[in-house]
Structures are given as structure tokens and as C-alpha cells.
Design an enzyme around this catalytic site. Structure first.
Site, PDB file in Angstrom:
ATOM      1  N   GLY A   1      -3.556  -8.079 -13.336  1.00  0.00           N
ATOM      2  CA  GLY A   1      -3.713  -7.815 -14.768  1.00  0.00           C
ATOM      3  C   GLY A   1      -4.766  -8.712 -15.397  1.00  0.00           C
TER       4      GLY A   1
ATOM      5  N   GLN B   1       6.943  -7.510  -5.774  1.00  0.00           N
ATOM      6  CA  GLN B   1       7.473  -6.217  -6.210  1.00  0.00           C
ATOM      7  C   GLN B   1       8.076  -5.404  -5.074  1.00  0.00           C
ATOM      8  OE1 GLN B   1       5.413  -4.290  -9.659  1.00  0.00           O
ATOM      9  NE2 GLN B   1       3.683  -5.518  -8.970  1.00  0.00           N
TER      10      GLN B   1
ATOM     11  N   LYS C   1       2.935  -1.284  -9.506  1.00  0.00           N
ATOM     12  CA  LYS C   1       3.251  -0.686  -8.210  1.00  0.00           C
ATOM     13  C   LYS C   1       4.719  -0.954  -7.904  1.00  0.00           C
ATOM     14  CE  LYS C   1      -1.471  -1.360  -6.574  1.00  0.00           C
ATOM     15  NZ  LYS C   1      -2.007  -1.871  -7.846  1.00  0.00           N
TER      16      LYS C   1
ATOM     17  N   LYS D   1       3.683   0.856  -0.306  1.00  0.00           N
ATOM     18  CA  LYS D   1       2.889  -0.083   0.496  1.00  0.00           C
ATOM     19  C   LYS D   1       3.414  -1.509   0.353  1.00  0.00           C
ATOM     20  CE  LYS D   1      -0.818  -0.687  -2.941  1.00  0.00           C
ATOM     21  NZ  LYS D   1      -1.047  -2.125  -3.021  1.00  0.00           N
TER      22      LYS D   1
ATOM     23  N   ALA E   1      -6.932  -9.018  -5.828  1.00  0.00           N
ATOM     24  CA  ALA E   1      -7.452  -9.409  -7.141  1.00  0.00           C
ATOM     25  C   ALA E   1      -8.525 -10.489  -7.067  1.00  0.00           C
ATOM     26  CB  ALA E   1      -6.294  -9.866  -8.028  1.00  0.00           C
TER      27      ALA E   1
ATOM     28  N   ARG F   1       0.338 -10.246  -1.600  1.00  0.00           N
ATOM     29  CA  ARG F   1       1.404 -11.228  -1.837  1.00  0.00           C
ATOM     30  C   ARG F   1       2.696 -10.823  -1.142  1.00  0.00           C
ATOM     31  NH1 ARG F   1       2.335 -10.836  -8.260  1.00  0.00           N
ATOM     32  NH2 ARG F   1       0.101 -10.525  -8.168  1.00  0.00           N
TER      33      ARG F   1
ATOM     34  N   GLY G   1      -0.432 -11.313 -14.842  1.00  0.00           N
ATOM     35  CA  GLY G   1      -0.390 -11.691 -13.438  1.00  0.00           C
ATOM     36  C   GLY G   1      -1.792 -11.672 -12.867  1.00  0.00           C
ATOM     37  N   ALA G   2      -1.899 -11.800 -11.553  1.00  0.00           N
ATOM     38  CA  ALA G   2      -3.219 -11.899 -10.933  1.00  0.00           C
ATOM     39  C   ALA G   2      -4.075 -10.665 -11.200  1.00  0.00           C
ATOM     40  CB  ALA G   2      -3.061 -12.128  -9.432  1.00  0.00           C
TER      41      ALA G   2
END
EC number: 1.1.1.8
Length: 458
Positions: free
Chosen positions: A49, A371, A192, A281, A231, A343, A46-47
Site C-alpha cells: 500500500g 494474510q 489478497k 497464492k 513491493a 512475506r 503496509g508495504a
């Protein structure tokens, strides 16, 4: 020629003798003899990672005889034509990227994909330094592995860049490839989010716990790294801070290894608070996006929301740890930046504007996994259990902790139950019966709230 040295001791651009000394120091700690590569692999592309792997590649990848940095992602995900057209535009707007692809004889495939004459795949564009979840930010070329066993079987450091919802499943598969390992790897988790287990007793399961349970790697060797960070901004060298949290044995040397002039990494022992806050968060960021869209970016409304949601976060962490790290400094900044421009905040804005709906699921094209959605369900269902009841400050009765978290409760009814519209989030701010956020914080800090069972402790 060695680059100029910054105040944090890093050489300019992550290169030079300073970087090599940090690499050599980590190699010694991991017992790597000369001629044996230090193998670092990121799991999940993902972004964040992808950016994390790219940061390491930029800083240390040129020491080819000492370190190998690779990233694993699942093969087979195709890139649709509209995304291919966008990729082509981004590539042609960046002369450095354009020249690099031409030198690598890789440019033609993007021309063909734009015309619809070829299908691109996410793993091949990642090799060229382009991440599907962050198309606007080209990275350095990455060494991509699509076979999970090949990626992890002898890795020294594994970076978990998976969403929390996928962490357990993938690391259970990884554990099969580690059965005959002699040395224990070090794992850094970027995930997260949480899982909630309600049987036999209500408890929270964090990504580091999932990894330890799945692999048998001791918790001493599993760390969490959190922001504040976005990121794409980090890769574009906006100044950023982060904290790596975990055992004394690894957190300080890893903080030193990961530190770069624009990315300063501190260390902290309080893994629980930081990892739980990392999940929380994202929960409250969705609501922040809703409030921003519904109030036309009213600074006043957003600040009122910030006061209430941070008080709920403090309240929740006092249930989970006896002496939680205060919501200040980097922890507060991590919350702030996620509410401001993450996001999950974007997702909340799109819901409130009617451009997305909860029925579309939590994996969004061009953004990846949202998430916060699963975390809303997990936190609310966990904190709704009567066995965790606390004394209501005014009504002189026992209530489930979720009843004292009105924003969390509304987000659950909007996103999970889908019985309220996004506009109802404003009622959490405008309800005249809402208590001063200070009262919730004082209640959490002055009562014996800590529930060790929530983290599986006796």
C-alpha cells in the site's frame, strides 16, 4: 526537459508530458474541471500500500495543481527502540535520504529515538518516506492523513491497501462518510485474501465484494490489481508486471494511468480468477517456505511442491468460475514470485526453522499481516462443506473438494488445527498414493465443477 520515451509510451521516471497527458485523460474521464484536484488516497500503509502510493506520488505528485496523492494509516503506533536504531542505520547508509531529512529538519528525531530519548510513530516516519513494514527500502515523503473521514470523504480514487481481514471493517466506517456523496468513487483493491461464509449456503467473499457490500459502490467501479510483484523491488525499479481487473469502463484507462517504464500494467476482465488466485497464492506460499527450509532449498523438492500446489489452485478456481483465466503468464508469475520471495513464504520458512510459531499470531513485527494464515482457514472450511461434494476420480463416491487438495488439508492441520508439525508438509510430496497433478487438472477441466453459489450467484 522531457525524459526519453520508453517502448510502453511512458516518459522516463514517470515525469514529462507523457505523464501529464495520462493524468489529464483520467481527469476528463472522472469529470474533473480545471482547478479541481483529482484526489487519490491510499487506505492502509503496509508495504505494498505504501509503495503503491509512493509510485503515484513519484509519477504525478509534481503536478500539484491537478492531483493530490495521500495515504491514510491509523495513528498512535509507536516504533520500538530496536527498530528506531535500525531506521537510523538505514538513513545513514543512504546519502540521499540523509540529506533529505536534514533539509526537512527531521534528522534529529531519529538520532534521539536511537538514543531512547524520543518515541517515533509509524505515521510520522511514513511522512518522511519510511515504512514500518519495509524499513530497508526508503520511499519518497508521503502526505499522511490519520483521520479516515478527512482522507476519504471527497476522494475520487481510493486504493485499498488493507489486509483482507481488515477491509470490511474499515470500508463499513468509510461508507458512513459517503452517505451524502453525489459522485461515486473508483476503488482499486490490492488486498489478497478471502472470507468464507457458511450460512445459509457456503460461499466465498472476496475483498472487492466486501467493499461493494460495505459501501454500496457498484462493482463496476471496484477493481483488483495484482502482481507479480515484490513491493520493495518495484520501488527500487526492478522491472515488474501487473494486471488491473474489472469493468470495461475503468480498467483500460487505469492501466494506462498506472503504467510506468519499470511497472507495466495490463488489463483483464476476469476479476474473479485473479482476486481468488491472489488469496490462494498466499496460502500455498506458506507451504513453499516450509518446503524450502526443510529441504535446505532443494530445487527438486520445491519444483515438486510447485507442481502439486498449482494443480490444487487450478482445481479450486474451476469450482469458483465457469471459464477461469488459465494459470499462465502473469497469473503464473504472480504465484511463482510469491512462493519464491513473499512475506508468506518467509513466514513458512521461519515456522519450519523454529524461529516463529503459530501461537504468535498472524501479525508479525517488521512484516505486517501474514494474510495466508486466515486464507488457509477460509478456503479449507469452505471447501470442506458436504453440499459442494464432487465425484472422487478413483473411489466412485462423493467427497468434499478439500479432500482432493492434500496440501491445503495439511496446511490447515498445521496452521489452524495445530495438530501436525511443519515437517508433515513433506508428506504431501512423498506420499506414494498422491496422484499425478495432471489428473487433478484434467478432472477440474473435464467435469461440470463450477458452483455459482460459491460466489453468491443463483
Amino acid at each position: 526537459m522531457v525524459g526519453s520515451v520508453h517502448a510502453n509510451g511512458s516518459a522516463n521516471g514517470g515525469s514529462g508530458s507523457g505523464a501529464e497527458e495520462r493524468l489529464d485523460e483520467l481527469r476528463r474521464l472522472l469529470g474533473k474541471p480545471d482547478g479541481d484536484l483529482l484526489k487519490i488516497v491510499g487506505i492502509g500503509a503496509g508495504a505494498w500500500g505504501s509503495v503503491f502510493a509512493a509510485l503515484l506520488q513519484d509519477a504525478y505528485g509534481h503536478f500539484r495543481e491537478k492531483v493530490q496523492v495521500r495515504i491514510w494509516r491509523r495513528p498512535g503506533r509507536s516504533v520500538d527502540r530496536s527498530t528506531a536504531e535500525h531506521l537510523f542505520e538505514v538513513i545513514n547508509s543512504r546519502e540521499d535520504v540523509l540529506r533529505r531529512l536534514i533539509r526537512r529538519c527531521a534528522y534529529l528525531k531519529y538520532v534521539e529515538a536511537r538514543l531512547g530519548d524520543r518515541t517515533l510513530f509509524a505515521d510520522e516516519i511514513l511522512r518522511d518516506g519510511l515504512c514500518l513494514n519495509m524499513v530497508e527500502t526508503p520511499l519518497c515523503p508521503l502526505k499522511v492523513v490519520t483521520n479516515l473521514q478527512e482522507a476519504v470523504w471527497d476522494a475520487d480514487i481510493v486504493v485499498n491497501g488493507l489486509p483482507s481481514t481488515e477491509t470490511r471493517e474499515v470500508f463499513e466506517e468509510i461508507s458512513r462518510y459517503w452517505k451524502e456523496r453525489i459522485s461515486v468513487p473508483v476503488i482499486i483493491s490490492l488486498a489478497k485474501g478471502i472470507e468464507a461464509s457458511l450460512d445459509p449456503i457456503p460461499r466465498i467473499i472476496t475483498p472487492t465484494q466486501m467493499i461493494s457490500s460495505a459501501t454500496g459502490v457498484p462493482t463496476e467501479n471496484i477493481l483488483y490489481l495484482g502482481g507479480p510483484n515484490i513491493a520493495s523491488e518495484i520501488y527500487n525499479k526492478e522491472y515488474a508486471n501487473a494486471r488491473i481487473c474489472g469493468s470495461d469502463k475503468w480498467r483500460k484507462p487505469l492501466a494506462k494511468f498506472l503504467r510506468q517504464p519499470h511497472f507495466v500494467v495490463w488489463d483483464n476482465s476476469d476479476l474473479v480468477t485473479h482476486e481468488v488466485m491472489g488469496g490462494l497464492k498466499n496460502v500455498y506460499a506458506i507451504g513453499a517456505g516450509m518446503v524450502a527450509a526443510l529441504t535446505n532449498e532443494s530445487a527438486t523438492s520445491k519444483s515438486v511442491y510447485f507442481a502439486h500446489c498449482t494443480s490444487e489452485m487450478i482445481f479450486i478456481t474451476h469450482l469458483l468460475t465457469e471459464q477461469p483465466e488459465k494459470l499462465a503468464g502473469p497469473l503464473l508469475a504472480d504465484t511463482y514470485v510469491t512462493l519464491l520471495k513473499g512475506r508468506n513464504a518467509w513466514y513458512g520458512q521461519m515456522l519450519a526453522k523454529g524461529e516463529l510459531s503459530p501461537d504468535m499470531g498472524d501479525s508479525i513485527k517488521g512484516k505486517g499481516m501474514i494474510q495466508g494464515i486466515s486464507a488457509v482457514g477460509a478456503f479449507f472450511e469452505l471447501l470442506s462443506q458436504p453440499s459442494l461434494s464432487v465425484q472422487h476420480p478413483e473411489e466412485n463416491k462423493q467427497v468434499a473438494p478439500a479432500e482432493l487438495c492434500p496440501i491445503l488439508k495439511r496446511l490447515y492441520r498445521i496452521l489452524i488445527k495445530r495438530e501436525l508439525s511443519t515437517r508433515d508438509i513433506l508428506q504431501a510430496l512423498r506420499d506414494e498414493t498422491m496422484n499425478d497433478p495432471r489428473e487433478r487438472i484434467e478432472m477440474a477441466q473435464s467435469h461440470a465443477f463450477y458452483r455459482p453459489s460459491l460466489l453468491g450467484k443463483p
